[in-house]
Write an enzyme that holds these catalytic residues in place. Structure first.
Site, PDB file in Angstrom:
ATOM      1  CG  ASP A 178      -0.254  -7.568   3.322  1.00  0.00           C
ATOM      2  OD1 ASP A 178      -0.856  -6.804   2.551  1.00  0.00           O
ATOM      3  OD2 ASP A 178      -0.803  -8.531   3.896  1.00  0.00           O
ATOM      4  CG  HIS A 187      -1.778  -1.191   1.337  1.00  0.00           C
ATOM      5  ND1 HIS A 187      -3.066  -1.202   0.869  1.00  0.00           N
ATOM      6  CD2 HIS A 187      -1.545  -2.434   1.822  1.00  0.00           C
ATOM      7  CE1 HIS A 187      -3.603  -2.408   1.070  1.00  0.00           C
ATOM      8  NE2 HIS A 187      -2.694  -3.170   1.646  1.00  0.00           N
TER       9      HIS A 187
END
Lengths: 321, 446
Positions: B324, B81
């Site tokens: 992640d 992200h």
């Protein structure tokens, strides 16, 4: 206080939970509280143990009885006591808990009594202040002074704790009172049964050295103490149990179910009660069985004891910057 | 020793010719593991093998002595992200790319957990432009499966793919409506898109904030049952079986989910999955006393689940390891546990944590590297993750045995939310090369 009381060093800066207390810590607090019960029944109640000290009660969650109890305890020990209800002011303006703690800390309080709707929040705050912090209930985690006052109530009525059997009934899953009590009873050798529908029991609770019952009659069989928990009304409208009516039918304490317990079994409730929902009104008012008002009285004494032991560990020096 | 990062002007320079010699060459796809050298010319690998030495090279070669260390394909992180646009106070494509470069990662696929979300061709173009202008590493956008990630209307899967979206995902909002998922998978078969689904039955998870267990009961925190992951994965696998399509299950964390994927693969379905280092390097005990840095979704699980993740990596059921990377500013984490944000930063710790599986003798070095090079590259259909002639000169030079301690304050990422702070680890990227240019190199100065 007697020399015997002073002899136990209380090895904690804060009182955040029963989990951190040893059996001697707990017994010391109970002994000390016993002496305060006697003092509180006198006309002259004021002590000077906390004279010159500032106690701030911060209740991020509404409470009348616990806050009043802490306020009385502090005042009777001579502290200057201030009540704050931050829910209405700073928090709505977006101030974080850490900011609030830093602001308060700058006012040099000596004791902070904190209640917060989130588990772990009191510890988070304790890490950010210099004052001694007492957990007055954090989320579904712990409510140590409630467990202590329950233990004191039982010990004064039945003379002992170890070897007794207590049934804790109701919303265990969301209850900090249940968690603190389970920990305390386990530490002092009280057998614990939990009575609740499976939807109101937390995960893997059977690993906490307790007996789990879904049938209240079975769960109350031959117990010495029946401890009822409050069930929030919104949890009884189809989400956790189908209805108030059904809940009372199976899990409400009435004389019929109470007959399964020992003939002189005590009835306890941390309050406030939902009469007719978790406890039958008549049972709650049964002067021979219900010790609900004793619990309130013991509450003040236990909180005085907690304040006293933490005050002994406070820094005695002046702070100049 | 600390990593030195190139500044953005390097992108305007010509990569020239570089010779890396005296290296342990590792190519997970072919199983190559030999001592030798590698030549890059421009943005590509020109030659490699035992015959390449530092001698006899043309004058214009820059010569790098690898001192016997490992030279592998630059790592491919298929899920991070990067928070831009919308949450630039947590991370930007630029700072995320610096963090990646410091961790030996040459290619990132970034999640559409942005504001606005990446659900339109113009937004794919935006990410690509920002990457071109500000990123030290290669960045490829993952687009949303549904408009605004609401789980209702499909995005333009075809046009978005053509624009450069390498996969589709609604991030942490799994598509709850089975019919929407069915149509997304079925329609996606035209373009052979990869659909990445976060496996969680949100209703079953309720207000949960950590693994549902004895520990959550002790802490008085609402739990997320392990079953909520397996249930969703089981449903999704059945839908993929019904309509076809490439379903990729994000961050698997439970024994049951891994077993479901294992059986799906045996049945010949095109089901793939990944996991992140925290799910094989930690268990739920890391939450300890309300440590919000260990609050992550899916939550850290039990020790037996952690062991199942290691077993899943070992037998190849888990195709890829991803960072992640979920950066959060301090204010999002300095909160009571219930209120704190979910997520862990991961770009700079992915390689050393992955190497723990090698040092612990669960995986061979090449097996471990495959999960962060050729396998994710294949899932995203990227020409990357190989140490082979003609492939892009994306490289990582690393010392697999270098002992160091993770220090979150030293992260290049804008955010420092890592539960691995102060963890002693072995193995570190010492140089990252992207398209023939060195974007990160360790230096002994300062």
């Amino acid at each position: 206080m007697t020399a015997e009381h002073k002899s136990h060093y209380f090895p904690h800066r804060h009182l955040l939970g029963i989990e951190e207390l040893s059996a001697p810590d707990i017994l010391h607090l109970l002994d000390l509280a016993d002496s305060y019960v006697a003092l509180n029944r006198r006309a002259e109640k004021k002590q000077d143990t906390l004279r010159g000290r500032t106690q701030i009660n911060m209740f991020f969650e509404a409470s009348t009885r616990t806050r009043t109890s802490f306020e009385l305890a502090g005042k009777r020990l001579g502290a200057d006591v201030i009540n704050m209800t931050p829910t209405t002011s700073a928090i709505k303006k977006g101030e974080t808990l850490i900011d609030t703690a830093a602001t308060l800390n700058a006012m040099h309080p000596d004791v902070l009594v904190v209640r917060h709707p989130d588990s772990g929040a009191v510890k988070l705050l304790a890490n950010a202040v210099n004052a001694a912090v007492i957990n007055a209930g954090d989320g579904s985690h712990e409510h140590p002074t409630q467990a202590l006052l329950d233990a004191l109530t039982i010990r004064r009525r039945l003379g002992t704790l170890s070897g007794l059997t207590v049934a804790i009934c109701g919303d265990i899953a969301h209850s900090r009172v249940a968690r603190s009590n389970i920990l305390l009873f386990n530490t002092l050798g009280v057998r614990v049964r939990l009575v609740a529908p499976p939807t109101l029991l937390p995960t893997a609770v059977e690993r906490y050295g307790v007996e789990v019952h879904h049938d209240m009659r079975e769960g109350l069989k031959d117990v010495d103490i029946v401890m009822m928990l409050r069930l929030q009304l919104e949890r009884m409208q189809g989400s956790f149990v189908p209805s108030e009516r059904e809940y009372f039918h199976y899990y409400g304490l009435d004389y019929d179910k109470l007959a399964m317990a020992k003939p002189d079994a005590l009835i306890m409730h941390p309050g406030p009660m939902n009469r007719g929902v978790e406890i039958d009104s008549e049972v709650a008012d049964d002067i021979n069985r219900s010790v609900i008002l004793d619990q309130v009285e013991m509450g003040v004494a236990v909180r005085q004891a907690c304040l006293e032991v933490l005050a002994h560990n406070l820094d005695k020096s002046d702070h100049n910057q | 020793m600390s990593p030195r990062l190139a500044d953005l002007s390097i992108k305007k320079t010509r990569p020239g010719r570089v010779a890396y010699h005296n290296a342990r060459l590792l190519d997970p796809e072919t199983g190559l593991d030999v001592r030798g050298g590698l030549l890059t010319e421009g943005e590509f690998i020109f030659d490699l093998g035992p015959h390449v030495t530092g001698e006899g090279l043309a004058e214009d070669y820059t010569v790098v002595d690898a001192e016997g260390l490992c030279l592998a394909p630059g790592l491919v992180d298929m899920r991070a992200h990067l928070r831009e646009p919308g949450y630039e106070h947590k991370e930007t494509i630029h700072t995320g790319s610096r963090s990646a470069a410091a961790g030996g990662i040459a290619t990132i696929a970034c999640m559409p957990s942005t504001n606005p979300t990446i659900d339109d061709v113009s937004l794919v173009h935006f990410i690509e432009r920002r990457a071109r202008e500000t990123s030290l590493v290669k960045v490829h956008p993952i687009a949303a499966v549904t408009k605004e990630r609401k789980g209702e209307q499909l995005t333009e899967l075809g046009l978005l793919s053509d624009a450069g979206a390498v996969a589709f995902s609604d991030g942490l909002n799994p598509i709850a409506n089975a019919n929407v998922l069915r149509r997304a998978l079925s329609y996606g078969t035209i373009f052979d898109v990869l659909l990445i689904q976060h496996p969680e039955d949100i209703a079953l998870s309720g207000s949960g904030v950590m693994n549902s267990s004895e520990l959550s009961t002790r802490l008085g925190l609402p739990g997320i049952p392990a079953e909520s992951e397996a249930l969703m994965a089981a449903r999704d696998i059945r839908i993929a079986e019904m309509v076809g399509g490439r379903l990729h299950i994000a961050h698997v964390t439970t024994a049951e989910t891994i077993e479901l994927v294992r059986r799906a693969k045996i049945r010949g379905l095109k089901i793939t999955c990944d996991t992140a280092p925290q799910y094989f390097a930690l268990n739920e005990n890391a939450v300890g006393d309300y440590l919000t840095f260990a609050k992550v979704r899916p939550p850290l699980r039990s020790e037996s689940d952690r062991q199942a993740v290691v077993a899943g990596l070992k037998d190849g059921t888990i195709d890829a390891v991803v960072s992640d990377h979920a950066p959060h500013d301090q204010d999002s984490k300095r909160q009571p546990f219930v209120q704190a944000a979910f997520g862990i930063v991961g770009l700079e710790t992915m390689l050393p944590l992955l190497l723990e599986t090698v040092h612990n003798r669960h995986l061979s070095l090449l097996e471990a590297l495959a999960t962060v090079t050729c396998r994710p590259a294949d899932l995203l259909k990227l020409r990357a993750g190989r140490l082979q002639k003609g492939f892009p000169a994306d490289l990582v030079l690393f010392d697999p045995d270098l002992a160091w301690r993770i220090d979150r304050k030293a992260f290049q990422s804008k955010s420092k939310n890592s539960p691995f702070d102060e963890r002693p680890v072995m193995g570190r990227a010492l140089r990252t090369v992207v398209s023939g240019r060195t974007v990160m190199a360790f230096s002994d100065e300062d």
